[in-house]
Motif scaffolding. Structure first.
Motif, mmCIF file in Angstrom:
data_model
loop_
_atom_site.group_PDB
_atom_site.id
_atom_site.type_symbol
_atom_site.label_atom_id
_atom_site.label_comp_id
_atom_site.label_asym_id
_atom_site.label_seq_id
_atom_site.Cartn_x
_atom_site.Cartn_y
_atom_site.Cartn_z
ATOM 1 N N GLN A 1 0.743 -1.112 -0.148
ATOM 2 C CA GLN A 1 -0.057 0.048 0.082
ATOM 3 C C GLN A 1 0.899 1.267 -0.130
ATOM 4 O O GLN A 1 1.894 1.213 0.597
ATOM 5 N N LEU A 2 0.559 2.261 -0.657
ATOM 6 C CA LEU A 2 1.099 3.618 -0.715
ATOM 7 C C LEU A 2 0.820 4.205 0.596
ATOM 8 O O LEU A 2 -0.336 4.543 0.979
ATOM 9 N N ILE B 1 2.132 7.610 3.395
ATOM 10 C CA ILE B 1 2.364 9.140 3.375
ATOM 11 C C ILE B 1 3.772 9.538 2.871
ATOM 12 O O ILE B 1 3.972 10.601 2.352
ATOM 13 N N ASP B 2 4.702 8.589 3.211
ATOM 14 C CA ASP B 2 6.158 8.948 2.749
ATOM 15 C C ASP B 2 6.314 8.884 0.996
ATOM 16 O O ASP B 2 7.430 9.141 0.463
ATOM 17 N N GLY B 3 5.020 8.572 0.366
ATOM 18 C CA GLY B 3 5.245 8.472 -1.190
ATOM 19 C C GLY B 3 5.784 7.024 -1.671
ATOM 20 O O GLY B 3 5.935 6.809 -2.889
ATOM 21 N N HIS B 4 6.098 5.930 -0.774
ATOM 22 C CA HIS B 4 6.432 4.878 -1.164
ATOM 23 C C HIS B 4 5.514 3.667 -0.645
ATOM 24 O O HIS B 4 4.643 4.025 0.252
ATOM 25 N N TYR B 5 5.712 2.638 -1.427
ATOM 26 C CA TYR B 5 4.931 1.288 -1.298
ATOM 27 C C TYR B 5 5.513 0.403 -0.147
ATOM 28 O O TYR B 5 6.728 0.267 -0.087
ATOM 29 N N HIS B 6 4.695 0.104 0.963
ATOM 30 C CA HIS B 6 5.159 -0.823 1.920
ATOM 31 C C HIS B 6 4.095 -2.042 1.982
ATOM 32 O O HIS B 6 2.888 -1.940 1.740
ATOM 33 N N PRO B 7 4.770 -2.991 2.615
ATOM 34 C CA PRO B 7 4.127 -4.374 2.886
ATOM 35 C C PRO B 7 3.032 -3.767 3.611
ATOM 36 O O PRO B 7 2.742 -3.121 4.735
ATOM 37 N N LYS B 8 1.604 -4.572 3.452
ATOM 38 C CA LYS B 8 0.489 -4.289 4.201
ATOM 39 C C LYS B 8 0.619 -4.953 5.567
ATOM 40 O O LYS B 8 -0.086 -4.670 6.378
ATOM 41 N N MET B 9 1.411 -6.018 5.693
ATOM 42 C CA MET B 9 1.849 -6.834 6.606
ATOM 43 C C MET B 9 2.824 -5.904 7.383
ATOM 44 O O MET B 9 4.147 -5.934 7.157
ATOM 45 N N LEU B 10 2.555 -5.100 8.505
ATOM 46 C CA LEU B 10 3.500 -4.204 9.165
ATOM 47 C C LEU B 10 4.552 -5.102 10.187
ATOM 48 O O LEU B 10 4.246 -6.154 10.741
ATOM 49 N N LEU B 11 5.705 -4.752 9.951
ATOM 50 C CA LEU B 11 6.646 -5.382 10.681
ATOM 51 C C LEU B 11 6.683 -5.200 12.132
ATOM 52 O O LEU B 11 7.178 -6.217 12.765
#
Length: 408
Positions: free
Chosen positions: A346-347, A349-359
């Motif tokens: 998912q996109l 607020i930092d403008g990058h895509y991160h995994p939906k499963m949070l670390l």
């Protein structure tokens, strides 16, 4: 192999027919033109998707694993630099580019290490125009994670084509709350109009860890017209706060690189990485029958077989059909006023895509974390997990020449 023991750059000399196709295509281009919407002929394609090519950087995970266990932050940082620099020597024969992934395409795999531990990987094409590939890698037992997105932009420069690798990767040592931010050099295919085609890396890239106050800045040097050598690098490990140089790193990114401790005037160069002596850790990919329709190897299997068969007409036919279907799908989404929602990323607020499963949601218990990651990556829409023990039975894949078929 040259006399001094260094490999030359990967070169490829095209026959008359492919050369004429490229010249015809280039006749329609302008200098500095964005090539993201240009269709390349099939003879320049490597038979795998960019979503899979990203895994080249996961080929030497032992460097990260051993680094994460170091108590000395400088030695940890050197281990991460070694890991980063080790990923560039793996590349196809000749000057080739991977398939441009279609929107929603994804690739997933797993790794089994000698100590019984494991790691898991997934990459997804989260945007087509502009092209963005998001990726995630995690080793639960070692509490190592890598996330990032790659945003390749192709440009025409006259006698060369450049792929500008924008985007980032973040390496997490979760057991130490350390993060290493990585950027990438650019790739250039030289000699597309005259001379031999040569693949080079160029420009400056970095590895930065604010927690340890360290950064690595490396220049991938391109060969000059009259002087210089292929594949040379020159880098320095510094303190961020003082700019003090701690180590120099020099050499050939395709073969051997050396590190010198600048804190000790009597120090001599030592081997940092030697591609001829290091083992590539293989990944395991589920057989085609266990893959979904938009999973990379399954999605491109007909194009891959045709390329491996050296049947460029069939490869072009299959590839053109894929491209036309993507245009129809894009038009349909536009008519419906729908926006593609990625499955794994998912996109933010930092403008990058991160995994939906949070670390931060992963348990410190490796078995619990492993179960959660596997369910997230390998569960199919029918609710079942991919079966990695099932043997390959797809007729197209089985008919692909063995010498060219990528091993799981």
């Amino acid at each position: 192999m040259s006399k001094n023991g260094e490999c030359s750059a990967v070169e490829e000399e095209l026959d008359a027919e492919p050369k004429s196709v490229i010249l015809s295509m280039i006749g329609q281009l302008r200098k500095d033109m964005d090539l993201s919407r240009v269709t390349f002929p099939t003879f320049v394609l490597e038979p795998r998707s960019f979503t899979e090519r990203v895994t080249d950087f996961m080929s030497h995970p032992d460097f990260l694993i051993s680094s994460s266990k170091c108590e000395d932050p400088v030695e940890r940082f050197i281990g991460v630099v070694k890991y980063y620099m080790s990923g560039w020597h793996i590349r196809p024969k000749g000057v080739k580019k991977p398939y441009n992934p279609v929107l929603g395409e994804f690739f997933r795999s797993k790794y089994e290490f000698d100590d019984g531990s494991s790691a898991f990987f997934v990459a997804e094409q989260v945007s087509h125009h502009p092209p963005i590939t998001a990726m995630f890698y995690n080793s639960p037992e070692h509490r190592i994670a890598i996330e990032g997105d790659l945003r390749p932009k192709s440009r025409f420069f006259g006698n060369s084509v450049g792929m500008l690798l924008e985007g980032y990767a973040m390496i997490h040592f979760l057991n130490r709350s350390e993060q290493y931010l990585v950027t990438y050099p650019n790739m250039y295919a030289r000699g597309i109009l005259f001379g031999k085609m040569v693949l080079e890396l160029g420009e400056v890239s970095t590895v930065t860890c604010k927690e340890s106050d360290l950064m690595f800045e490396v220049e991938f040097k391109t060969k000059g017209i009259l002087w210089g050598s292929y594949n040379q690098i020159s880098g320095k490990i510094r303190r961020i706060s003082t700019r003090e140089v701690l180590f120099d790193i020099e050499g050939n990114w395709q073969t051997v690189m050396y590190i010198t401790d600048k804190r000790n005037p009597q120090s001599s160069p030592k081997v940092l990485f030697d591609a001829s002596t290091e083992r590539v850790v293989p990944q395991t990919v589920a057989c085609t029958g266990e893959q979904e329709p938009n999973e990379s190897r399954n999605f491109w299997k007909d194009v891959t077989k045709a390329i491996c068969d050296e049947d460029l007409n069939a490869a072009t036919t299959y590839k053109s059909a894929i491209e036309e279907q993507q245009r129809l799908n894009a038009k349909d989404r536009e008519n419906r006023k729908e926006h593609y929602v990625p499955r794994f990323f998912q996109l933010e607020i930092d403008g990058h895509y991160h995994p939906k499963m949070l670390l931060n949601e992963l348990s410190e218990d490796s078995e619990e974390a492993k179960e959660k990651i596997c369910k997230w990556i390998f569960t199919r829409p029918d609710g079942e997990m991919q079966n990695f023990k099932r043997l390959e039975d797809d007729p197209v894949v089985l008919a692909t020449p063995t010498k060219n078929r990528r091993k799981s």
